[in-house]
Design a protein around this motif. Structure first.
Motif, PDB file in Angstrom:
ATOM      1  N   SER A  16      38.826  37.570  48.115  1.00 24.34           N
ATOM      2  CA  SER A  16      40.274  37.798  48.328  1.00 24.34           C
ATOM      3  C   SER A  16      41.020  36.537  47.559  1.00 24.34           C
ATOM      4  O   SER A  16      42.287  36.459  47.471  1.00 24.34           O
ATOM      5  CB  SER A  16      40.430  37.675  49.637  1.00 24.34           C
ATOM      6  OG  SER A  16      39.888  36.971  50.357  1.00 24.34           O
TER       7      SER A  16
ATOM      8  N   ASN B 135      40.357  34.700  44.850  1.00 23.95           N
ATOM      9  CA  ASN B 135      40.136  34.640  43.535  1.00 23.95           C
ATOM     10  C   ASN B 135      40.277  35.722  42.634  1.00 23.95           C
ATOM     11  O   ASN B 135      39.962  37.055  43.343  1.00 23.95           O
ATOM     12  CB  ASN B 135      38.821  33.920  42.932  1.00 23.95           C
ATOM     13  CG  ASN B 135      38.387  32.713  43.682  1.00 23.95           C
ATOM     14  OD1 ASN B 135      38.798  31.688  43.285  1.00 23.95           O
ATOM     15  ND2 ASN B 135      38.075  32.652  44.871  1.00 23.95           N
ATOM     16  N   ILE B 136      41.027  35.831  41.446  1.00 29.60           N
ATOM     17  CA  ILE B 136      41.221  37.067  40.953  1.00 29.60           C
ATOM     18  C   ILE B 136      40.290  37.118  39.721  1.00 29.60           C
ATOM     19  O   ILE B 136      39.847  36.433  38.798  1.00 29.60           O
ATOM     20  CB  ILE B 136      42.684  36.946  40.023  1.00 29.60           C
ATOM     21  CG1 ILE B 136      43.652  36.816  40.992  1.00 29.60           C
ATOM     22  CG2 ILE B 136      43.093  38.450  39.433  1.00 29.60           C
ATOM     23  CD1 ILE B 136      45.131  36.614  40.493  1.00 29.60           C
TER      24      ILE B 136
ATOM     25  N   ASN C 225      41.447  40.805  43.159  1.00 34.39           N
ATOM     26  CA  ASN C 225      40.861  40.008  44.123  1.00 34.39           C
ATOM     27  C   ASN C 225      40.305  40.973  45.541  1.00 34.39           C
ATOM     28  O   ASN C 225      40.232  40.342  46.572  1.00 34.39           O
ATOM     29  CB  ASN C 225      41.765  38.801  44.742  1.00 34.39           C
ATOM     30  CG  ASN C 225      43.005  39.500  45.370  1.00 34.39           C
ATOM     31  OD1 ASN C 225      43.497  40.362  44.842  1.00 34.39           O
ATOM     32  ND2 ASN C 225      43.740  38.615  46.231  1.00 34.39           N
TER      33      ASN C 225
END
Length: 663
Positions: free
Chosen positions: A4, A6-7, A176
């Motif tokens: 959540s 990090n993309i 994410n």
């Protein structure tokens, strides 16, 4: 590492932009190569290719790559100096253009290489002999993004359906989000793909503590993110923040010889942050200007401070359903932070509520409904929170292309105040925080690291505790005009520092006595720690006489010696280079007799023209300096080159003569 925060890429894109071919100039021959052209092209300014016609750098009068919408757009103003473009390459229906913004460290950061469908093109021309100018606009070329189709998607969550759409359009997918709670069948009933994607995200649902956004980035990924998770992601201490290779302007025209030397400007590691601190001037993290944007009242008037929503659910146990939607807040607020939820001096934020009747919702299982149970809630919940974060934001302008930044990245921003009067007010506020016992609640815990100053004086620059903090990058615009490339970045922040005056003199205590105010400060201040138990004193040993300390010698005066690699040499200037504005390069060394805090000014002067620390002037910690001339000089003429370094208030300088000849 939590997903959540990090993309990350889920699907890789299959779309490939138009291949760009250029003359290698013997680059593949290793040491025989004069210039590494593939590392240079598109770095000083963007490269533009239309119908096989490559515009030279000086013909690109204006360039803007805009990432503020869900689909990247681009605007160009091009001059047809040679008259070839209008004759053989003028755009027709279905034509597109290709752009390249080259990363100077391609092993770490991707270059921006994209195709754009041409949406508008005009060519105003004065007279019959002047060179034509072409104003062109376009949007990211994605085949079938505006095509209409009729497709039935079997029951699944929004993340799964977006993955299907991405694969169908040959796009990538980055997110994410691990899973969604919005499974339902979805039908794209002869609507454009771009509108269908909008409808999926508009009613998507993860949970009551999430809201979602989407966009397509310059690398052909659909980004589908939980914005609240990014806002609430941990804020690492500034000294531990991830290192990033700075895309500085040094070594704009690297040669094979530069590969053998020590670190170049492209390899210098700096913290991944944005700042207007003068020490960062000249690298891509430097903020040269900023602008505050306040939309708070307009948004509160339109959306209210909360919404009371009513729906009629055909398949629910209770047909009429009512619920309240309030904007989300941060998980770990500091003592001096608060959301933008009205003024402490009135109660309007408690009463300014909006009401919305959505209508019927067909939700349910076993074929009883056609949407997931939270579809109506999600539609307003996502919209309300998206508007809330727009209340106040900051727009900053960076002085060069910074490829390490991407949309909805969390990044620390350190802003410094340099105006003497503003510094005085800032120091007063810091004193108020000390009175409240909240002086350690400074951005990044930098409050105690203010520069040492004499009593009664103000510092030259002071940390701005209002603007400094962690932000999400909302939008990015790359703009090139008048020979300079800038990067405009819009930064979002949901909670902002409160006024210390509100804590010292809150509403209702304006006329209070000093004792009453002191009591209020004590109630709003952090509680004192429990006193530790005092241990029994041990017997005092006989004192040992301490030796007389040696007197501390006074520090020797700073001496800096500036040298030249080739004093009295002849510089060969090249005024016909197709890439860049560097005509010749001067270099040298510098040495110091002891360590010191830092260089205050580094300057080069030739015949009353000065250059101070810019993209063409660099001073390295390894004891070398370089000056890349951005101007041409008269051939067969001798000039004096004055190099100056100011440190600890002392100016050190040296002069050498050189003669110019044309290549």
């Amino acid at each position: 590492m939590e997903l959540s925060n990090n993309i990350l890429a889920v699907v890789e894109p299959e779309i490939r932009p138009t291949e760009i071919k250029i003359d290698a100039l013997a680059e593949e021959k290793g040491d025989e190569a004069v210039m590494k052209q593939t590392s240079v092209i598109g770095t000083l300014q963007p490269m533009v290719l239309i119908n096989g016609y490559q515009f030279s750098p000086q013909d690109v009068e204006f360039f803007e790559l805009n990432l503020t919408e869900v689909l990247p757009t681009c605007k160009l103003s091009l001059k047809d100096t040679h008259g070839k473009f209008a004759v053989g390459s003028y755009p027709r229906d279905g034509d597109f253009f290709t752009i390249l913004i080259n990363s100077k460290n391609q092993e770490t950061f991707k270059s921006i290489h994209m195709d754009f469908d041409i949406s508008e093109c005009d060519s105003p021309k004065e007279g019959n002999l002047a060179a034509g100018t072409f104003n062109i606009s376009g949007f990211c070329k994605i085949p079938r993004i505006y095509a209409e189709d009729c497709v039935n998607f079997e029951s699944a969550g929004s993340l799964d359906h977006l993955e299907e759409v991405a694969r169908d359009l040959q796009l990538g997918l980055a997110s994410n989000i691990e899973a969604t709670d919005d499974a339902q069948s979805r039908i794209m009933a002869f609507t454009p793909y771009i509108d269908f994607i909008k409808s999926i995200v508009k009613e998507s649902y993860i949970g009551e503590e999430s809201f979602q956004k989407w966009w397509i980035d310059p690398y052909y990924y659909i980004n589908y993110v939980d914005v609240n998770a990014l806002f609430n992601s941990p804020n690492p201490p500034i000294e531990e923040f991830a290192e990033s290779l700075a895309s500085t302007a040094e070594s704009m025209t690297p040669t094979t010889e530069s590969d053998k030397n020590a670190q170049t400007g492209n390899d210098i590691e700096v913290p991944l942050l944005l700042t207007n601190h003068i020490a960062f001037m000249g690298n891509s993290a430097f903020i040269e200007s900023n602008k505050m944007i306040n939309n708070a009242n307009a948004i509160s008037t339109t959306a209210g401070y909360a919404r009371e929503v009513t729906i009629y659910d055909n398949n629910g146990d209770e047909k009429k359903q009512e619920f309240r939607i309030e904007p989300l807040g941060g998980n770990d607020l500091k003592e001096l932070e608060e959301p933008l939820r009205g003024n402490r001096n009135d109660t309007r934020h408690l009463e300014q509520i909006k009401y919305k009747y959505i209508g019927r919702q067909e939700a349910g299982e076993d074929g009883l409904g056609n949407v997931h149970p939270n579809a109506a809630f999600s539609k307003l919940h996502n919209a309300q929170n998206a508007m809330e974060v727009q209340k106040m934001k900051i727009e900053v302008t960076l002085n060069s292309f910074n490829p390490s930044l991407y949309k909805y990245q969390k990044i620390p921003v350190l802003m410094y105040i340099m105006d003497p009067k503003a510094i005085e007010q800032n120091e007063r506020i810091k004193g108020d925080k000390q009175e409240l016992g909240m002086d350690t609640d400074e951005p990044f815990n930098l409050g105690e690291f203010s520069e040492d100053i004499e009593e009664g004086r103000s510092p030259n620059q002071s940390l701005d505790s209002f603007l400094s903090g962690y932000y999400l990058i909302e939008d990015i615009v790359y703009r090139h005009t008048e020979g300079e490339t800038k990067q405009i970045v819009t930064l979002l922040r949901r909670e902002w520092p409160t006024r210390t005056e509100n804590l010292i003199n809150p509403p209702g205590l304006e006329e209070a006595t000093d004792d009453e105010k002191a009591e209020n400060i004590a109630e709003n201040s952090p509680s004192e720690p429990e006193p530790e138990t005092t241990p029994e004193p041990e017997p005092t040993p006989e004192p040992t006489p301490e030796p007389t300390p040696e007197p501390t010698p006074a520090p020797e005066d700073l001496e800096i010696t500036i040298g030249f690699d080739n004093p009295g040499t002849t510089f060969v200037q090249d005024t016909s280079s197709a890439f860049g504005n560097t005509y010749f390069t001067a270099s040298g060394t510098w040495t110091k007799n002891r360590e010191f805090d830092g260089v205050e000014v580094f300057e080069v002067e030739i015949d009353d023209t000065s250059w101070i620390w810019g993209y063409n002037l660099s001073l390295r910690a390894n004891g070398t300096w370089t000056f890349n001339s951005e101007s041409d000089f008269d051939p067969d003429t001798t000039y004096d080159l004055l190099v100056s370094i100011r440190a600890e208030g002392t100016l050190f300088e040296n002069t050498a003569s050189f003669t110019i000849v044309d290549k």
